[in-house]
Design an enzyme around this catalytic site. Sequence first.
Site, PDB file in Angstrom:
ATOM      1  N   ILE A   8      33.580 127.205 -36.782  1.00  0.00           N
ATOM      2  CA  ILE A   8      33.348 125.982 -36.002  1.00  0.00           C
ATOM      3  C   ILE A   8      31.901 125.536 -36.180  1.00  0.00           C
ATOM      4  O   ILE A   8      30.968 126.254 -35.823  1.00  0.00           O
ATOM      5  CB  ILE A   8      33.625 126.216 -34.504  1.00  0.00           C
ATOM      6  CG1 ILE A   8      35.086 126.605 -34.269  1.00  0.00           C
ATOM      7  CG2 ILE A   8      33.248 124.991 -33.684  1.00  0.00           C
ATOM      8  CD1 ILE A   8      36.056 125.466 -34.362  1.00  0.00           C
ATOM      9  N   GLY A  10      30.773 122.310 -35.173  1.00  0.00           N
ATOM     10  CA  GLY A  10      30.420 121.221 -34.271  1.00  0.00           C
ATOM     11  C   GLY A  10      30.876 119.882 -34.810  1.00  0.00           C
ATOM     12  O   GLY A  10      30.827 118.867 -34.114  1.00  0.00           O
ATOM     13  N   ASP A  13      35.884 117.998 -38.405  1.00  0.00           N
ATOM     14  CA  ASP A  13      36.841 118.651 -39.300  1.00  0.00           C
ATOM     15  C   ASP A  13      37.196 120.065 -38.844  1.00  0.00           C
ATOM     16  O   ASP A  13      38.373 120.427 -38.767  1.00  0.00           O
ATOM     17  CB  ASP A  13      36.292 118.682 -40.727  1.00  0.00           C
ATOM     18  CG  ASP A  13      36.122 117.299 -41.320  1.00  0.00           C
ATOM     19  OD1 ASP A  13      36.937 116.414 -40.989  1.00  0.00           O
ATOM     20  OD2 ASP A  13      35.182 117.089 -42.105  1.00  0.00           O
ATOM     21  N   CYS A 109      26.492 128.470 -51.331  1.00  0.00           N
ATOM     22  CA  CYS A 109      26.716 128.723 -49.908  1.00  0.00           C
ATOM     23  C   CYS A 109      28.166 129.115 -49.643  1.00  0.00           C
ATOM     24  O   CYS A 109      28.444 130.053 -48.887  1.00  0.00           O
ATOM     25  CB  CYS A 109      26.339 127.490 -49.091  1.00  0.00           C
ATOM     26  SG  CYS A 109      26.542 127.711 -47.312  1.00  0.00           S
ATOM     27  N   GLY A 134      37.130 123.850 -42.165  1.00  0.00           N
ATOM     28  CA  GLY A 134      37.508 122.440 -42.161  1.00  0.00           C
ATOM     29  C   GLY A 134      37.360 121.771 -43.514  1.00  0.00           C
ATOM     30  O   GLY A 134      37.219 120.548 -43.585  1.00  0.00           O
ATOM     31  N   CYS A 208      23.628 122.141 -47.745  1.00  0.00           N
ATOM     32  CA  CYS A 208      24.507 122.944 -46.903  1.00  0.00           C
ATOM     33  C   CYS A 208      23.741 123.724 -45.844  1.00  0.00           C
ATOM     34  O   CYS A 208      22.835 124.490 -46.161  1.00  0.00           O
ATOM     35  CB  CYS A 208      25.289 123.909 -47.797  1.00  0.00           C
ATOM     36  SG  CYS A 208      26.467 124.935 -46.937  1.00  0.00           S
TER      37      CYS A 208
END
Length: 370
Positions: A8, A10, A13, A109, A134, A208
């Site tokens: 998650i 924020g 997606d 990443c 996401g 990223c």
Amino acid sequence: MKKVIVGISGGVDSSVSAYLLKLRGYDVMGVFMQNWDPYINKESNNDAIKSKLDTCEAEYDYQIASKVCQRLGIKLERINFIKEYWDMVFEPFLDEYKKGLTPNPDILCNKYIKFGAFHKYCFENFDCDYIATGHYADVRFNQANNIYELLEAKDIEKDQTYFLCSLNQSQLSKSIFPLADLTKKEVREIANKIGLDNWDKKDSTGICFIGERNFKNFLHNYIDKKPGKIIDIDTSKEVGTHEGIHFYTIGQRKGLNLGGNSSRYFVCKKDISNNILYVTSNESKLKNLSSVVATCSYFNWIGYVPNNNKVEIRIRHSKNKINGHFKILKDNVVQFEFDSPEVISPGQYIVAYQKGVCLGGGPIKDNINE
């Protein structure tokens, strides 16, 4: 009941991904990753932090993630990979830039953090069955070849398989991409319908986990300015001064700061040893900068090497695919030939596809002009 950990962030997606997995009957738990800290990483030119009244961006995003998880009724944990990100993503990124290459930190990443350190931590600490993100992509098991395949998403404009080209079978086998069959518009509509406050949150851009920055100012925190001459290659006259040759790419037109002449010039050559940037206004020379052949080192085949060497090729995330074919030179060194010339740069990634399947990708080692 299978347990899924959702990364998650924020953003909308990952939030909708968590909601969809709950809807499908999974035991869902959210985990928020912090991979960058501007204070620990000695980032002094941080306009983004100043605009948020000195609140770290990670804290801002974590607050949003917390509200989302409360709304969805799922637990949220927070973990820190700041050191891992610095060692495995950011330092290699800086090293490549200093060499005058065009690295892609998002690919690193995904390989080492999101699907590397994050996967490892979650499976060791949360007794989960799968990890979900996401990303706009899909994964399926090909029974005929006994492998997992990475597929393009329904929303081709948002498709992120380019950035996932370095994943391996182990990572894919434990991954779920809930947004595979949705468009971005549909994702926002779902978020709005279920009452998520971040339904219209702006898409994240920039490096990223680091976020939006003035790229040149940001890099000046870590790479010393090394001014040098900008020379018109056709007249041999000095037309300006650059702040560091590593900030420029072949074919670049914007950001040259050559006064009234800027619009007609583009970068045609980088003399790294003498710190000279060559430009030209001769449009016919743009063709000479284009290549029909490029060699990739450390090419990662996600599953298998296809017998048919005809492929679709993406040379950057935002560019349409082009047709071409490949030839394996040795081990993971692969040569690609394009059906039409393209302007490319060493360090940039080539990602290959066949019929919507992402076969893999690797960084360009060199190129051969037409």
